[in-house]
Motif scaffolding. Structure first.
Motif, PDB file in Angstrom:
ATOM      1  N   GLY A 132      -9.534  -4.451   5.083  1.00 32.19           N
ATOM      2  CA  GLY A 132      -9.062  -4.268   6.908  1.00 32.19           C
ATOM      3  C   GLY A 132      -8.211  -3.584   6.781  1.00 32.19           C
ATOM      4  N   PHE A 133      -7.155  -3.979   6.540  1.00 28.54           N
ATOM      5  CA  PHE A 133      -5.818  -3.895   6.778  1.00 28.54           C
ATOM      6  C   PHE A 133      -5.491  -2.481   6.239  1.00 28.54           C
ATOM      7  N   LEU A 134      -6.405  -1.980   4.733  1.00 29.96           N
ATOM      8  CA  LEU A 134      -5.403  -0.679   4.128  1.00 29.96           C
ATOM      9  C   LEU A 134      -6.566   0.049   4.673  1.00 29.96           C
ATOM     10  N   PHE A 135      -7.308  -0.340   5.595  1.00 29.20           N
ATOM     11  CA  PHE A 135      -8.571   0.553   6.285  1.00 29.20           C
ATOM     12  C   PHE A 135      -7.228   1.748   7.483  1.00 29.20           C
ATOM     13  N   ARG A 136      -6.609   0.849   7.714  1.00 29.26           N
ATOM     14  CA  ARG A 136      -5.887   1.954   8.698  1.00 29.26           C
ATOM     15  C   ARG A 136      -4.935   3.065   8.187  1.00 29.26           C
ATOM     16  N   TYR A 137      -5.011   3.531   7.112  1.00 23.29           N
ATOM     17  CA  TYR A 137      -4.822   4.776   6.017  1.00 23.29           C
ATOM     18  C   TYR A 137      -5.635   5.189   5.980  1.00 23.29           C
ATOM     19  N   ILE A 138      -6.619   5.197   5.829  1.00 23.79           N
ATOM     20  CA  ILE A 138      -7.507   5.149   5.389  1.00 23.79           C
ATOM     21  C   ILE A 138      -8.434   6.346   7.591  1.00 23.79           C
ATOM     22  N   LEU A 139      -8.196   5.519   7.885  1.00 20.55           N
ATOM     23  CA  LEU A 139      -8.480   6.397   9.112  1.00 20.55           C
ATOM     24  C   LEU A 139      -6.778   7.343   9.880  1.00 20.55           C
ATOM     25  N   ASP A 140      -6.110   7.097   9.745  1.00 17.89           N
ATOM     26  CA  ASP A 140      -5.102   8.075   9.707  1.00 17.89           C
ATOM     27  C   ASP A 140      -5.271   9.082   8.922  1.00 17.89           C
ATOM     28  N   TYR A 141      -5.689   9.160   8.097  1.00 17.10           N
ATOM     29  CA  TYR A 141      -5.939  10.528   7.304  1.00 17.10           C
ATOM     30  C   TYR A 141      -6.875  11.080   7.562  1.00 17.10           C
ATOM     31  N   MET A 142      -7.775  10.145   8.591  1.00 18.18           N
ATOM     32  CA  MET A 142      -9.455  11.090   8.850  1.00 18.18           C
ATOM     33  C   MET A 142      -8.964  11.644   9.915  1.00 18.18           C
ATOM     34  N   ARG A 143      -7.971  11.703  10.620  1.00 16.15           N
ATOM     35  CA  ARG A 143      -7.593  12.313  11.631  1.00 16.15           C
ATOM     36  C   ARG A 143      -6.891  13.456  11.524  1.00 16.15           C
ATOM     37  N   ASP A 144      -6.358  13.456  10.674  1.00 15.69           N
ATOM     38  CA  ASP A 144      -5.445  15.368  10.204  1.00 15.69           C
ATOM     39  C   ASP A 144      -5.402  15.291   8.763  1.00 15.69           C
ATOM     40  N   GLN A 145      -5.879  14.385   7.990  1.00 13.39           N
ATOM     41  CA  GLN A 145      -5.873  15.119   6.296  1.00 13.39           C
ATOM     42  C   GLN A 145      -4.557  14.387   6.147  1.00 13.39           C
ATOM     43  N   GLN A 146      -3.761  14.445   6.685  1.00 17.75           N
ATOM     44  CA  GLN A 146      -1.888  13.647   6.244  1.00 17.75           C
ATOM     45  C   GLN A 146      -1.997  12.658   5.754  1.00 17.75           C
ATOM     46  N   LEU A 147      -1.155  12.548   4.984  1.00 17.66           N
ATOM     47  CA  LEU A 147      -1.168  11.349   4.149  1.00 17.66           C
ATOM     48  C   LEU A 147       0.523  10.625   4.566  1.00 17.66           C
ATOM     49  N   VAL A 148       0.794   9.624   5.499  1.00 16.29           N
ATOM     50  CA  VAL A 148       1.950   8.858   5.789  1.00 16.29           C
ATOM     51  C   VAL A 148       1.960   7.873   5.488  1.00 16.29           C
ATOM     52  N   LEU A 149       2.826   7.633   4.511  1.00 13.49           N
ATOM     53  CA  LEU A 149       2.751   5.731   4.245  1.00 13.49           C
ATOM     54  C   LEU A 149       4.041   5.221   4.797  1.00 13.49           C
ATOM     55  N   PRO A 150       4.477   4.335   5.117  1.00 13.30           N
ATOM     56  CA  PRO A 150       5.901   3.257   4.969  1.00 13.30           C
ATOM     57  C   PRO A 150       6.869   3.477   3.460  1.00 13.30           C
ATOM     58  N   ASP A 151       7.876   3.070   3.370  1.00 16.59           N
ATOM     59  CA  ASP A 151       8.703   3.326   2.509  1.00 16.59           C
ATOM     60  C   ASP A 151       8.402   2.010   1.802  1.00 16.59           C
ATOM     61  N   HIS A 152       8.341   1.564   0.708  1.00 20.81           N
ATOM     62  CA  HIS A 152       8.243   0.759  -0.336  1.00 20.81           C
ATOM     63  C   HIS A 152       6.829   0.315   0.153  1.00 20.81           C
ATOM     64  N   PHE A 153       5.795   1.735  -0.079  1.00 22.70           N
ATOM     65  CA  PHE A 153       4.290   0.799   0.523  1.00 22.70           C
ATOM     66  C   PHE A 153       4.347   0.316  -1.224  1.00 22.70           C
ATOM     67  N   PRO A 154       3.632  -1.205  -0.937  1.00 25.12           N
ATOM     68  CA  PRO A 154       3.295  -1.744  -2.564  1.00 25.12           C
ATOM     69  C   PRO A 154       1.841  -1.401  -2.965  1.00 25.12           C
ATOM     70  N   GLU A 155       1.533  -1.034  -2.296  1.00 25.92           N
ATOM     71  CA  GLU A 155       0.209  -1.522  -2.305  1.00 25.92           C
ATOM     72  C   GLU A 155      -0.860   0.671  -2.362  1.00 25.92           C
ATOM     73  N   ARG A 156       0.074   1.157  -3.006  1.00 29.40           N
ATOM     74  CA  ARG A 156      -0.593   2.060  -3.227  1.00 29.40           C
ATOM     75  C   ARG A 156      -2.085   1.990  -4.249  1.00 29.40           C
ATOM     76  N   SER A 157      -1.538   1.543  -5.554  1.00 32.82           N
ATOM     77  CA  SER A 157      -3.230   1.609  -6.316  1.00 32.82           C
ATOM     78  C   SER A 157      -4.131   1.213  -5.045  1.00 32.82           C
ATOM     79  N   ARG A 158      -4.013   0.265  -4.402  1.00 26.91           N
ATOM     80  CA  ARG A 158      -5.572  -0.447  -4.054  1.00 26.91           C
ATOM     81  C   ARG A 158      -5.903   0.626  -2.761  1.00 26.91           C
ATOM     82  N   LEU A 159      -4.866   1.184  -2.535  1.00 24.68           N
ATOM     83  CA  LEU A 159      -5.104   2.196  -1.036  1.00 24.68           C
ATOM     84  C   LEU A 159      -5.499   3.757  -2.225  1.00 24.68           C
TER      85      LEU A 159
END
Length: 296
Positions: free
Chosen positions: A72-99
């Motif tokens: 449920g937490f990582l889906f926020r980044y999936i939904l952000d990508y669905m909005r404009d097909q761009q990827l914006v992650l916070p600094d020191h994002f620790p869950e890149r492989s899981r995303l």
């Protein structure tokens, strides 16, 4: 009040069974978005789900929201990508492989490419600020580096010789090197007390054990039992007061702190009468307690 089968502003029709506004339950996290957002990437899993005519085949939760059994937490980044097909992650994002794994599940190949590890000119992994923090990969990373440095500076000697004894003792000492710091354990508990204390009190119902301190220390001590969902983007050398433990036994938390070399230096507690039942005179007391631990 339970939601209607299709929550939204516009009433669905036979040709268009989905409403304009859609509520999703992804792993227990609720998201509200527009239908065009969910179908913005043709061929994706969400596109397949929300373009079909048989709406009854989609899973629902108890309130009628469409249910997806993913993180449920990582889906926020999936939904952000669905909005404009761009990827914006916070600094020191620790869950890149899981995303990246979530992007593969949702059939988003372009997002998978964006999340793939970058290669340097020497075909090695380049420095990527969004990769996992060193403290997550190995809680004893500092001790390993110290052991390597000590082994490089000490002279080599034959087995059983004086030099070998010095090297062995230095290596043992380096593995004991630990970072100093404070960790605060807090919990809010409650208990019920009958009239004139004649009935047995039901003590210490602990709902959640909170953890405050430096992120790297908290991860070192509690490991997988630390729930990071409330503060997942915190860099390892920053402090947080939003972590909590996946268990509710204080003694278990104390054991982990003792094993890591921490000892208690302070504690405090407050208590208030939160409720008194008119018929039974049972009183429910709530308390908040904090324990401060320190390691030299």
């Amino acid at each position: 009040m339970a939601l209607a089968d299709n929550a939204g502003c516009a009433k669905p029709s036979e040709d268009f069974p989905f409403p304009e506004i859609i509520e999703l339950n992804v792993g227990g996290q609720v998201y509200i978005t527009r239908h065009p957002t969910l179908v913005s990437v043709p061929g994706s899993l969400l596109w397949e789900m929300f373009t079909q005519k048989n709406i009854r085949s989609l899973a629902r939760d108890s309130k009628g929201r469409f249910f997806v059994d993913r993180d449920g937490f990582l889906f926020r980044y999936i939904l952000d990508y669905m909005r404009d097909q761009q990827l914006v992650l916070p600094d020191h994002f620790p869950e890149r492989s899981r995303l990246q794994r979530e992007a593969e599940y949702f059939m988003l190949p372009e997002l998978v490419k964006m999340l793939a590890p970058k290669l340097s000119k020497q075909n090695s992994l380049g420095d990527d600020p969004c990769q996992s923090d060193p403290e997550e990969l190995s809680p004893n990373a500092d001790a390993t580096r110290n052991l390597t440095a000590a082994s490089a500076t000490l002279p080599s000697a034959a087995a059983g010789g004086p030099g070998g004894a010095v090297t062995a003792s230095a290596g043992a000492a380096s593995t004991d090197v630990r970072r100093a710091g404070f960790i605060t354990i807090g919990y809010r508990g409650s208990y019920t007390l009958g009239r004139d204390s004649q009935t047995d009190a039901k003590f210490r119902r602990v709902a959640r054990i909170m953890v405050c301190g430096k992120t790297s220390l908290a991860k070192e001590v509690f490991g997988d039992t630390l729930n990071e969902s409330r503060d997942p983007d915190r860099p390892p050398e920053r402090y947080t007061s939003r972590y909590y433990l996946k268990f509710t036994f204080l003694e278990q938390a104390f054991d982990k702190l003792a094993d890591a070399g921490f000892h208690m230096v302070a504690c405090n507690s407050t208590g208030t009468c939160a409720f008194a039942h008119d018929q039974t005179d049972d009183r429910i007391w709530t308390s908040y307690t904090e324990y401060v631990f320190y390691r030299e």
